[in-house]
Write a protein that holds these residues in place. Structure first.
Motif, PDB file in Angstrom:
ATOM      1  N   ASP A   1       3.248   9.921 -13.411  1.00 57.60           N
ATOM      2  CA  ASP A   1       4.163   8.891 -13.906  1.00 57.60           C
ATOM      3  C   ASP A   1       5.604   9.089 -13.443  1.00 57.60           C
ATOM      4  O   ASP A   1       6.475   8.286 -13.784  1.00 57.60           O
ATOM      5  N   ASN A   2       5.854  10.119 -12.655  1.00 59.59           N
ATOM      6  CA  ASN A   2       7.195  10.302 -12.095  1.00 59.59           C
ATOM      7  C   ASN A   2       7.265   9.859 -10.635  1.00 59.59           C
ATOM      8  O   ASN A   2       8.213  10.201  -9.921  1.00 59.59           O
ATOM      9  N   ILE A   3       6.278   9.085 -10.169  1.00 56.60           N
ATOM     10  CA  ILE A   3       6.228   8.688  -8.763  1.00 56.60           C
ATOM     11  C   ILE A   3       7.459   7.885  -8.362  1.00 56.60           C
ATOM     12  O   ILE A   3       8.028   8.085  -7.281  1.00 56.60           O
ATOM     13  N   TYR A   4       7.919   6.988  -9.241  1.00 57.76           N
ATOM     14  CA  TYR A   4       9.104   6.204  -8.899  1.00 57.76           C
ATOM     15  C   TYR A   4      10.335   7.107  -8.786  1.00 57.76           C
ATOM     16  O   TYR A   4      11.190   6.903  -7.918  1.00 57.76           O
ATOM     17  N   ALA A   5      10.418   8.091  -9.652  1.00 60.21           N
ATOM     18  CA  ALA A   5      11.522   9.046  -9.575  1.00 60.21           C
ATOM     19  C   ALA A   5      11.457   9.845  -8.276  1.00 60.21           C
ATOM     20  O   ALA A   5      12.491  10.097  -7.629  1.00 60.21           O
ATOM     21  N   ASP A   6      10.252  10.233  -7.879  1.00 63.14           N
ATOM     22  CA  ASP A   6      10.091  10.969  -6.617  1.00 63.14           C
ATOM     23  C   ASP A   6      10.552  10.124  -5.429  1.00 63.14           C
ATOM     24  O   ASP A   6      11.171  10.640  -4.485  1.00 63.14           O
ATOM     25  N   ILE A   7      10.237   8.832  -5.480  1.00 58.35           N
ATOM     26  CA  ILE A   7      10.658   7.930  -4.404  1.00 58.35           C
ATOM     27  C   ILE A   7      12.180   7.819  -4.380  1.00 58.35           C
ATOM     28  O   ILE A   7      12.808   7.875  -3.315  1.00 58.35           O
ATOM     29  N   MET A   8      12.788   7.690  -5.563  1.00 59.51           N
ATOM     30  CA  MET A   8      14.249   7.585  -5.622  1.00 59.51           C
ATOM     31  C   MET A   8      14.923   8.857  -5.120  1.00 59.51           C
ATOM     32  O   MET A   8      15.950   8.799  -4.439  1.00 59.51           O
ATOM     33  N   LYS A   9      14.335   9.977  -5.440  1.00 64.61           N
ATOM     34  CA  LYS A   9      14.872  11.242  -4.939  1.00 64.61           C
ATOM     35  C   LYS A   9      14.786  11.293  -3.415  1.00 64.61           C
ATOM     36  O   LYS A   9      15.708  11.765  -2.736  1.00 64.61           O
ATOM     37  N   HIS A  10      13.675  10.789  -2.873  1.00 62.63           N
ATOM     38  CA  HIS A  10      13.451  10.818  -1.425  1.00 62.63           C
ATOM     39  C   HIS A  10      14.491   9.977  -0.683  1.00 62.63           C
ATOM     40  O   HIS A  10      14.898  10.340   0.437  1.00 62.63           O
ATOM     41  N   VAL A  11      14.915   8.863  -1.277  1.00 63.28           N
ATOM     42  CA  VAL A  11      15.850   7.955  -0.598  1.00 63.28           C
ATOM     43  C   VAL A  11      17.275   8.107  -1.131  1.00 63.28           C
ATOM     44  O   VAL A  11      18.156   7.312  -0.792  1.00 63.28           O
ATOM     45  N   GLU A  12      17.499   9.136  -1.926  1.00 63.28           N
ATOM     46  CA  GLU A  12      18.782   9.294  -2.621  1.00 63.28           C
ATOM     47  C   GLU A  12      19.978   9.309  -1.672  1.00 63.28           C
ATOM     48  O   GLU A  12      21.049   8.769  -1.985  1.00 63.28           O
ATOM     49  N   ASP A  13      19.828   9.909  -0.507  1.00 64.95           N
ATOM     50  CA  ASP A  13      20.955  10.042   0.417  1.00 64.95           C
ATOM     51  C   ASP A  13      21.194   8.800   1.272  1.00 64.95           C
ATOM     52  O   ASP A  13      22.142   8.749   2.054  1.00 64.95           O
TER      53      ASP A  13
ATOM     54  N   ILE B   1      14.227   2.546   5.689  1.00 63.96           N
ATOM     55  CA  ILE B   1      15.226   1.800   4.921  1.00 63.96           C
ATOM     56  C   ILE B   1      16.619   2.289   5.297  1.00 63.96           C
ATOM     57  O   ILE B   1      16.860   3.485   5.439  1.00 63.96           O
ATOM     58  N   LYS B   2      17.539   1.326   5.426  1.00 59.05           N
ATOM     59  CA  LYS B   2      18.895   1.645   5.859  1.00 59.05           C
ATOM     60  C   LYS B   2      19.901   1.478   4.723  1.00 59.05           C
ATOM     61  O   LYS B   2      19.611   0.858   3.696  1.00 59.05           O
ATOM     62  N   GLU B   3      21.076   2.015   4.929  1.00 56.97           N
ATOM     63  CA  GLU B   3      22.161   1.923   3.944  1.00 56.97           C
ATOM     64  C   GLU B   3      22.408   0.460   3.579  1.00 56.97           C
ATOM     65  O   GLU B   3      22.375  -0.432   4.440  1.00 56.97           O
ATOM     66  N   ASN B   4      22.632   0.230   2.290  1.00 57.68           N
ATOM     67  CA  ASN B   4      22.896  -1.091   1.711  1.00 57.68           C
ATOM     68  C   ASN B   4      21.651  -1.961   1.568  1.00 57.68           C
ATOM     69  O   ASN B   4      21.751  -3.090   1.073  1.00 57.68           O
ATOM     70  N   ASP B   5      20.480  -1.481   1.985  1.00 57.84           N
ATOM     71  CA  ASP B   5      19.245  -2.206   1.696  1.00 57.84           C
ATOM     72  C   ASP B   5      18.938  -2.104   0.205  1.00 57.84           C
ATOM     73  O   ASP B   5      19.526  -1.299  -0.520  1.00 57.84           O
ATOM     74  N   ILE B   6      18.000  -2.922  -0.229  1.00 62.86           N
ATOM     75  CA  ILE B   6      17.565  -2.920  -1.635  1.00 62.86           C
ATOM     76  C   ILE B   6      16.080  -2.584  -1.678  1.00 62.86           C
ATOM     77  O   ILE B   6      15.286  -3.127  -0.905  1.00 62.86           O
TER      78      ILE B   6
END
Length: 304
Positions: A142-154, A124-129
């Protein structure tokens, strides 16, 4: 590009008959197979509107292979990881004198396959959704979505979360671009009974304080409420119609919103399209056609 993630997709076996003969034989009058899950539904509606997306998720077994082919048949680009424990669930939807559902379990997704998904998300690239929506598969916390968001945070992407309870709560500290609760999910989250739109707005503001940037509250037959990150509050009423099937209506709302927002960056027009798509699907047997959405939009414009 828009990416949708469905952790526990399904094949819905939809059957219709006048009445269920318990303990005997019931002969089906009409049957259909629907390939879905919340993220896939978003991708399906986006495709109908003319916006491309990539559908991510996990599949397993012979039903998983059938699921991927079904998704391709919708014109959606699939990028599913095949796991080796279990099979993609089949949900039985019974339309008789009463509507009933029998929902399958789905496969067990181990850390090995979660790590593979994280590597896919690295594309996934910058400005993607990235749209994270739906139930969590077996074997996941139940924190899997949070883990994913942390992974792509930068990566500086926009993340949309359509989840409830703890799965939603854990994501808020990562400031999702958009969340889409409905009345029942707000009541569950805050342990309250809500009787007015103003009370739902109060809850939306609390979610914003917890970290969500924009909160799209689905109000069913009353349309939707949008609390924008700049504090602006937008309302859009729905047109009247006969609800045929509510499955996928919220997902269609998310798709309609993103379809317009990506093109125009206009929250008000995005909200209107979201409500139109959600209503059109609610009035249809499956995900609505483009013609149905356009007809709803014309009726909405006439009521302005």
């Amino acid at each position: 590009m828009i990416y949708t993630l469905t952790l526990n997709p399904s094949i819905d076996y939809v059957v219709e008959f006048p009445s269920l003969c318990v303990g005997g034989i019931t002969r089906i009058q009409k049957e259909d197979f629907v390939f879905g899950g919340k993220g896939v539904n978003v991708s399906h509606m986006l495709k109908i509107l003319g916006t491309s997306s990539v559908a991510l998720g996990f599949v397993a077994g012979f039903t998983g292979k059938a699921f991927v082919q079904g998704v391709k048949g919708y014109g959606i680009q699939p990028m599913f990881i095949e796991v080796d424990d279990g099979f993609t669930r089949i949900n039985v939807k019974i339309h008789a004198e009463e509507e009933s559902e029998i929902n399958g379990l789905g496969p067990v997704v181990s850390k090995l396959y979660l790590d593979k998904m994280m590597k896919l998300l690295d594309e996934i690239k910058e400005n993607d959704i990235l749209v994270l929506s739906g139930s969590i598969a077996k074997g996941m916390k139940d924190n899997i979505y949070a883990d994913i968001m942390k992974h792509v945070e930068d990566k500086r992407i926009k993340v949309v979360v359509d989840a409830c309870g703890n799965a939603l709560h854990h994501t808020l500290k990562y400031h999702p671009f958009l969340i889409k609760p409905n009345k029942e999910e707000l009541e569950e989250y805050f342990h309250v009974n809500l009787s007015s739109i103003n009370e739902m707005l109060v809850c939306a503001k609390m979610l914003q304080k917890e970290g969500a940037r924009n909160i799209l509250v689905s109000l069913a037959e009353n349309g939707a409420l949008l609390l924008c990150e700049n504090g602006e509050v937008l309302r859009c009423n729905a047109v009247k119609g006969k609800v045929v099937n509510s499955v996928g209506a919220g997902d269609s709302m998310v798709a309609g919103f993103l379809h317009v927002y990506e093109q125009k960056k206009d929250m008000k027009k995005a909200l209107q399209m979201g409500v139109a798509c959600g209503s059109a699907t609610a009035f249809s047997k499956g995900i609505a056609s483009k013609k149905s959405v356009e007809e709803i939009l014309e009726r909405m414009d006439a009521n302005l």
